[in-house]
Enzyme design. Sequence first.
Site, PDB file in Angstrom:
ATOM      1  N   SER A   1      -0.579   7.979  -1.713  1.00 58.55           N
ATOM      2  CA  SER A   1      -1.223   7.691  -0.429  1.00 58.55           C
ATOM      3  C   SER A   1      -0.267   7.230   0.655  1.00 58.55           C
ATOM      4  CB  SER A   1      -2.311   6.622  -0.636  1.00 58.55           C
ATOM      5  OG  SER A   1      -1.739   5.490  -1.254  1.00 58.55           O
TER       6      SER A   1
ATOM      7  N   TYR B   1      10.120  -7.391 -10.426  1.00 56.00           N
ATOM      8  CA  TYR B   1      10.306  -6.008  -9.959  1.00 56.00           C
ATOM      9  C   TYR B   1      11.538  -5.386 -10.624  1.00 56.00           C
ATOM     10  CZ  TYR B   1      10.994  -2.023  -6.857  1.00 56.00           C
ATOM     11  OH  TYR B   1      11.178  -0.746  -6.369  1.00 56.00           O
TER      12      TYR B   1
HETATM   13  N1  LIG Z   1      11.018   1.490  -0.558  1.00 56.07           N
HETATM   14  C1  LIG Z   1      12.149   1.421  -1.212  1.00 56.07           C
HETATM   15  O1  LIG Z   1      13.221   1.110  -0.634  1.00 56.07           O
HETATM   16  C2  LIG Z   1      12.186   1.740  -2.678  1.00 56.07           C
HETATM   17  C3  LIG Z   1      13.419   1.682  -3.324  1.00 56.07           C
HETATM   18  C4  LIG Z   1      13.486   1.986  -4.678  1.00 56.07           C
HETATM   19  C5  LIG Z   1      12.322   2.353  -5.352  1.00 56.07           C
HETATM   20  N2  LIG Z   1      11.129   2.383  -4.704  1.00 56.07           N
HETATM   21  C6  LIG Z   1       9.939   2.777  -5.497  1.00 56.07           C
HETATM   22  O2  LIG Z   1       9.265   3.834  -4.851  1.00 56.07           O
HETATM   23  C7  LIG Z   1       7.904   3.847  -5.295  1.00 56.07           C
HETATM   24  C8  LIG Z   1       7.008   4.045  -4.083  1.00 56.07           C
HETATM   25  O3  LIG Z   1       7.124   2.899  -3.250  1.00 56.07           O
HETATM   26  P1  LIG Z   1       7.155   3.016  -1.668  1.00 56.07           P
HETATM   27  O4  LIG Z   1       8.408   2.418  -1.201  1.00 56.07           O
HETATM   28  O5  LIG Z   1       6.781   4.394  -1.237  1.00 56.07           O
HETATM   29  O6  LIG Z   1       6.010   1.954  -1.297  1.00 56.07           O
HETATM   30  P2  LIG Z   1       4.526   2.150  -0.763  1.00 56.07           P
HETATM   31  O7  LIG Z   1       4.502   2.907   0.509  1.00 56.07           O
HETATM   32  O8  LIG Z   1       3.926   0.790  -0.787  1.00 56.07           O
HETATM   33  O9  LIG Z   1       3.836   3.061  -1.885  1.00 56.07           O
HETATM   34  C9  LIG Z   1       3.384   2.545  -3.090  1.00 56.07           C
HETATM   35  C10 LIG Z   1       2.274   3.433  -3.599  1.00 56.07           C
HETATM   36  O10 LIG Z   1       1.826   2.923  -4.852  1.00 56.07           O
HETATM   37  C11 LIG Z   1       0.409   2.772  -4.786  1.00 56.07           C
HETATM   38  N3  LIG Z   1      -0.042   1.705  -5.676  1.00 56.07           N
HETATM   39  C12 LIG Z   1       0.326   0.394  -5.664  1.00 56.07           C
HETATM   40  N4  LIG Z   1      -0.339  -0.264  -6.630  1.00 56.07           N
HETATM   41  C13 LIG Z   1      -1.133   0.639  -7.258  1.00 56.07           C
HETATM   42  C14 LIG Z   1      -2.066   0.561  -8.315  1.00 56.07           C
HETATM   43  N5  LIG Z   1      -2.345  -0.590  -8.916  1.00 56.07           N
HETATM   44  N6  LIG Z   1      -2.697   1.692  -8.710  1.00 56.07           N
HETATM   45  C15 LIG Z   1      -2.457   2.869  -8.091  1.00 56.07           C
HETATM   46  N7  LIG Z   1      -1.605   3.012  -7.062  1.00 56.07           N
HETATM   47  C16 LIG Z   1      -0.950   1.906  -6.652  1.00 56.07           C
HETATM   48  C17 LIG Z   1       0.114   2.454  -3.339  1.00 56.07           C
HETATM   49  O11 LIG Z   1      -1.247   2.683  -3.074  1.00 56.07           O
HETATM   50  P3  LIG Z   1      -2.002   2.013  -1.803  1.00 56.07           P
HETATM   51  O12 LIG Z   1      -1.720   2.940  -0.651  1.00 56.07           O
HETATM   52  O13 LIG Z   1      -3.421   1.994  -2.202  1.00 56.07           O
HETATM   53  O14 LIG Z   1      -1.402   0.655  -1.608  1.00 56.07           O
HETATM   54  C18 LIG Z   1       1.050   3.444  -2.652  1.00 56.07           C
HETATM   55  O15 LIG Z   1       0.508   4.729  -2.652  1.00 56.07           O
HETATM   56  C19 LIG Z   1       7.687   2.532  -6.027  1.00 56.07           C
HETATM   57  O16 LIG Z   1       7.678   2.753  -7.421  1.00 56.07           O
HETATM   58  C20 LIG Z   1       8.884   1.697  -5.632  1.00 56.07           C
HETATM   59  O17 LIG Z   1       9.215   0.756  -6.622  1.00 56.07           O
HETATM   60  C21 LIG Z   1      11.034   2.106  -3.392  1.00 56.07           C
END
Ligand SMILES: NC(=O)c1ccc[n+]([C@@H]2O[C@H](COP(=O)([O-])OP(=O)(O)OC[C@H]3O[C@@H](n4cnc5c(N)ncnc54)[C@H](OP(=O)(O)O)[C@@H]3O)[C@@H](O)[C@H]2O)c1
Length: 301
Positions: free
Chosen positions: A11, A193
Amino acid sequence: MRKAVLVTGASSGVGLALCKRLLEEDHELHLCLACRNRSKAEAVCEALLASHPLAEVSIVQVDVSNLQSVFRASEELKQRFQRLDYVYLNAGIMPNPQLNIKALFSGLFSRKVIHMFSTAEGLLTQEDQITADGLQEVFETNVFGHFILIQELAPLLCHSDSPSQLIWTSSRNARKSNFCLEDIQHSRGQEPYSSSKYAVDLLSVAVNRNFNSRGLYSSVVCPGTMVTNMTCGILPPFVWTLLMPIIWLLRFFANAFTLTPYNGTEALMDLDEDTAEKFYQNLLELEKHVRATIQKRNHQS
Ligand SMILES: NC(=O)c1ccc[n+]([C@@H]2O[C@H](COP(=O)([O-])OP(=O)(O)OC[C@H]3O[C@@H](n4cnc5c(N)ncnc54)[C@H](OP(=O)(O)O)[C@@H]3O)[C@@H](O)[C@H]2O)c1
């Protein structure tokens, strides 16, 4: 037959950017958005179908921090699909991140600045909580809910004729020092985390060991550092604005600073099965050639 792909956390952020890129590469994909919030998922689904009308885009509602929800979604998927070719295990949380300001400023003016920004080592702690299942929320969301999902979906993933792929969104923040087998949920520490992402890396290795013979392969990928819903809460918006020029500059020295979710999906998209197969065939050819050369040389001497 259309390829079937499931993306958790589709999403927003990386998951959403990934869905767009997957459809750009294959207009006829069957893409299933695994999201906890149905109305957000419906809006994404509508937008994706508007730009890729030949694709089939569907939704499965799943909250990976709730095991009942994971079981229910798995049952639904087993009724709707005969197989899943790719599953992107991407949903993740980093709740209530607290920044160590002192470490940030001393790191800013040290030789470790690039390492510090690309790994967040020593910079972040989080406040975890307990879910309705009685588990640590970060562990259940980032690791265990996904583990149960793949266990439940094994019939859709394990086919010896053509393999399926699991691709986990891990992180450079994964640190062995934050993970402990006696406390796999990191209930006693302050960096759940980092621990959860190290657990994801371990789990991927274990999945390969236990499932490769059944036609299921697993890889982990770090998308780099980006500003998404997850990371924007780490700093007040004005500090992000102030830091942006520095981060842009650092991007010249370290590709870990991907900055946008679109760039962040690069590594996830790179794991292309056809290229991997061609690469493997090239290696086999090279091996044959090298063996023949060595044999010839030994024969001559
Ligand atoms: N941003 C960074 O710099 C970074 C760096 C390294 C790794 N990551 C990894 O990338 C991945 C995506 O993160 P992002 O940065 O794109 O953050 P984000 O925009 O917050 O996306 C997180 C996604 O996970 C969903 N989610 C969270 N809790 C959930 C649950 N209990 N059940 C189902 N869906 C759930 C959220 O849904 P909702 O929309 O409903 O909240 C959202 O779609 C994560 O695994 C994160 O650890 C991110």
